[in-house]
Design a protein around this motif. Structure first.
Motif, PDB file in Angstrom:
ATOM      1  N   ASP A   1     113.298  54.208  50.810  1.00  0.00           N
ATOM      2  CA  ASP A   1     112.872  52.904  51.334  1.00  0.00           C
ATOM      3  C   ASP A   1     111.690  53.030  52.297  1.00  0.00           C
ATOM      4  O   ASP A   1     111.029  52.047  52.614  1.00  0.00           O
ATOM      5  N   ARG A   2     111.348  54.248  52.737  1.00  0.00           N
ATOM      6  CA  ARG A   2     110.224  54.451  53.653  1.00  0.00           C
ATOM      7  C   ARG A   2     108.892  54.605  52.926  1.00  0.00           C
ATOM      8  O   ARG A   2     107.848  54.590  53.568  1.00  0.00           O
ATOM      9  N   TYR A   3     108.948  54.763  51.620  1.00  0.00           N
ATOM     10  CA  TYR A   3     107.704  54.913  50.866  1.00  0.00           C
ATOM     11  C   TYR A   3     107.030  53.547  50.747  1.00  0.00           C
ATOM     12  O   TYR A   3     107.644  52.569  50.337  1.00  0.00           O
ATOM     13  N   VAL A   4     105.753  53.516  51.130  1.00  0.00           N
ATOM     14  CA  VAL A   4     104.949  52.295  51.014  1.00  0.00           C
ATOM     15  C   VAL A   4     103.856  52.590  50.002  1.00  0.00           C
ATOM     16  O   VAL A   4     102.971  53.415  50.235  1.00  0.00           O
ATOM     17  N   SER A   5     103.913  51.933  48.851  1.00  0.00           N
ATOM     18  CA  SER A   5     103.033  52.279  47.737  1.00  0.00           C
ATOM     19  C   SER A   5     101.554  52.017  48.009  1.00  0.00           C
ATOM     20  O   SER A   5     100.702  52.619  47.399  1.00  0.00           O
ATOM     21  N   SER A   6     101.231  51.142  48.934  1.00  0.00           N
ATOM     22  CA  SER A   6      99.816  50.841  49.168  1.00  0.00           C
ATOM     23  C   SER A   6      99.114  51.918  49.993  1.00  0.00           C
ATOM     24  O   SER A   6      97.901  52.031  49.955  1.00  0.00           O
ATOM     25  N   ASN A   7      99.881  52.729  50.741  1.00  0.00           N
ATOM     26  CA  ASN A   7      99.268  53.724  51.633  1.00  0.00           C
ATOM     27  C   ASN A   7      98.929  55.041  50.947  1.00  0.00           C
ATOM     28  O   ASN A   7      97.851  55.577  51.133  1.00  0.00           O
ATOM     29  N   THR A   8      99.846  55.582  50.190  1.00  0.00           N
ATOM     30  CA  THR A   8      99.633  56.889  49.570  1.00  0.00           C
ATOM     31  C   THR A   8     100.119  56.873  48.133  1.00  0.00           C
ATOM     32  O   THR A   8     100.910  56.018  47.737  1.00  0.00           O
ATOM     33  N   SER A   9      99.651  57.868  47.384  1.00  0.00           N
ATOM     34  CA  SER A   9     100.144  57.979  46.011  1.00  0.00           C
ATOM     35  C   SER A   9     101.591  58.466  46.067  1.00  0.00           C
ATOM     36  O   SER A   9     101.975  59.183  46.997  1.00  0.00           O
ATOM     37  N   PRO A  10     102.386  58.103  45.104  1.00  0.00           N
ATOM     38  CA  PRO A  10     103.799  58.502  45.140  1.00  0.00           C
ATOM     39  C   PRO A  10     103.975  60.016  45.056  1.00  0.00           C
ATOM     40  O   PRO A  10     104.844  60.570  45.733  1.00  0.00           O
ATOM     41  N   ILE A  11     103.143  60.684  44.269  1.00  0.00           N
ATOM     42  CA  ILE A  11     103.254  62.143  44.165  1.00  0.00           C
ATOM     43  C   ILE A  11     102.897  62.783  45.499  1.00  0.00           C
ATOM     44  O   ILE A  11     103.543  63.742  45.929  1.00  0.00           O
ATOM     45  N   SER A  12     101.894  62.261  46.190  1.00  0.00           N
ATOM     46  CA  SER A  12     101.527  62.806  47.506  1.00  0.00           C
ATOM     47  C   SER A  12     102.681  62.656  48.484  1.00  0.00           C
ATOM     48  O   SER A  12     102.974  63.562  49.269  1.00  0.00           O
ATOM     49  N   TRP A  13     103.349  61.509  48.443  1.00  0.00           N
ATOM     50  CA  TRP A  13     104.483  61.284  49.331  1.00  0.00           C
ATOM     51  C   TRP A  13     105.616  62.253  49.004  1.00  0.00           C
ATOM     52  O   TRP A  13     106.185  62.872  49.908  1.00  0.00           O
ATOM     53  N   LEU A  14     105.921  62.423  47.729  1.00  0.00           N
ATOM     54  CA  LEU A  14     106.991  63.344  47.318  1.00  0.00           C
ATOM     55  C   LEU A  14     106.645  64.783  47.706  1.00  0.00           C
ATOM     56  O   LEU A  14     107.497  65.522  48.201  1.00  0.00           O
ATOM     57  N   CYS A  15     105.383  65.176  47.499  1.00  0.00           N
ATOM     58  CA  CYS A  15     104.945  66.532  47.873  1.00  0.00           C
ATOM     59  C   CYS A  15     105.027  66.737  49.379  1.00  0.00           C
ATOM     60  O   CYS A  15     105.380  67.828  49.848  1.00  0.00           O
ATOM     61  N   ALA A  16     104.717  65.703  50.143  1.00  0.00           N
ATOM     62  CA  ALA A  16     104.797  65.805  51.603  1.00  0.00           C
ATOM     63  C   ALA A  16     106.243  66.014  52.043  1.00  0.00           C
ATOM     64  O   ALA A  16     106.517  66.831  52.930  1.00  0.00           O
ATOM     65  N   VAL A  17     107.166  65.301  51.426  1.00  0.00           N
ATOM     66  CA  VAL A  17     108.590  65.477  51.749  1.00  0.00           C
ATOM     67  C   VAL A  17     109.003  66.909  51.428  1.00  0.00           C
ATOM     68  O   VAL A  17     109.656  67.586  52.238  1.00  0.00           O
ATOM     69  N   ALA A  18     108.602  67.407  50.253  1.00  0.00           N
ATOM     70  CA  ALA A  18     108.964  68.765  49.835  1.00  0.00           C
ATOM     71  C   ALA A  18     108.323  69.804  50.759  1.00  0.00           C
ATOM     72  O   ALA A  18     108.981  70.752  51.202  1.00  0.00           O
ATOM     73  N   ARG A  19     107.032  69.649  51.026  1.00  0.00           N
ATOM     74  CA  ARG A  19     106.317  70.599  51.875  1.00  0.00           C
ATOM     75  C   ARG A  19     106.923  70.633  53.282  1.00  0.00           C
ATOM     76  O   ARG A  19     107.162  71.704  53.847  1.00  0.00           O
ATOM     77  N   ASN A  20     107.180  69.474  53.851  1.00  0.00           N
ATOM     78  CA  ASN A  20     107.758  69.426  55.199  1.00  0.00           C
ATOM     79  C   ASN A  20     109.132  70.079  55.255  1.00  0.00           C
ATOM     80  O   ASN A  20     109.458  70.775  56.210  1.00  0.00           O
ATOM     81  N   HIS A  21     109.922  69.874  54.219  1.00  0.00           N
ATOM     82  CA  HIS A  21     111.247  70.496  54.180  1.00  0.00           C
ATOM     83  C   HIS A  21     111.114  72.023  54.094  1.00  0.00           C
ATOM     84  O   HIS A  21     111.821  72.748  54.799  1.00  0.00           O
TER      85      HIS A  21
END
Length: 181
Positions: free
Chosen positions: A64-84
């Motif tokens: 629910d924190r993903y906002v589609s207008s700000n970043t690409s969905p793959i970038s958001w998913l990669c950021a979650v993975a990278r941060n973890h």
């Protein structure tokens, strides 16, 4: 946004609504990419396999924190993975021990009495070296303090190697006699 990116963004939005079928589809379409991101950071396949599961739990919980207008969905998913993955790396670092533990570490530096004894021993050795011929004393210092070989010392003093061995043996005998008196 490309069609593929729109589809992934739509799957993330449906995951926010707790759509399990969308989550399964999101996993199927993106897990290989996220696995690669995590593996490049952790460099351990078994640890990456465990981490990828934890990443998808986070994605499920934070969709629910993903906002589609700000970043690409793959970038958001990669950021979650990278941060973890980076969190896992940080957790590997040893924690700083309590400062009180430092009090239990013995002080290996010589005490004042030992320093005085060492200074006296050094002075006696220097005195005894002074009783030798200067070239013999230099050879002893070169061999036993500077680590020169017999060959290097013989070349340095322009004498045969066997002569250098004899110099050193006789000089050590004289030093021992001087130090024991």
């Amino acid at each position: 946004m490309q069609a593929d990116a729109r589809d992934i963004a739509d799957l993330i939005s449906r995951c926010a609504l707790r759509d399990r079928a969308a989550f399964r589809a999101l996993y199927d379409r993106t897990s290989a990419k996220l696995f690669g991101v995590i593996l490049r950071i952790l460099k351990d396949r078994a640890e990456t396999e465990e981490a990828i599961q934890e990443v998808y739990v986070k994605i499920w919980q934070k969709a629910d924190r993903y906002v589609s207008s700000n970043t690409s969905p793959i970038s958001w998913l990669c950021a979650v993975a990278r941060n973890h993955a980076l969190d896992i790396i940080r957790a590997r670092r040893p924690t700083n021990e309590d400062i009180d533990v430092a009090l239990d570490i013995p002080d290996l530096s010589p005490n004042p009495e030992r320093q005085t004894e060492a200074a006296e021993d050094s002075a006696r050795i220097e005195y005894c070296l002074g009783t030798l011929d200067p070239d013999r004393a230099d050879a002893v210092r070169g061999a036993y303090l500077d680590g020169f070989s017999y060959e290097e010392l013989a070349s340095r003093h322009s004498v045969p190697v066997n002569t250098m061995r004899t110099w050193l043996r006789r000089s050590l005998i004289k030093l021992r006699e001087c130090l024991t008196t």
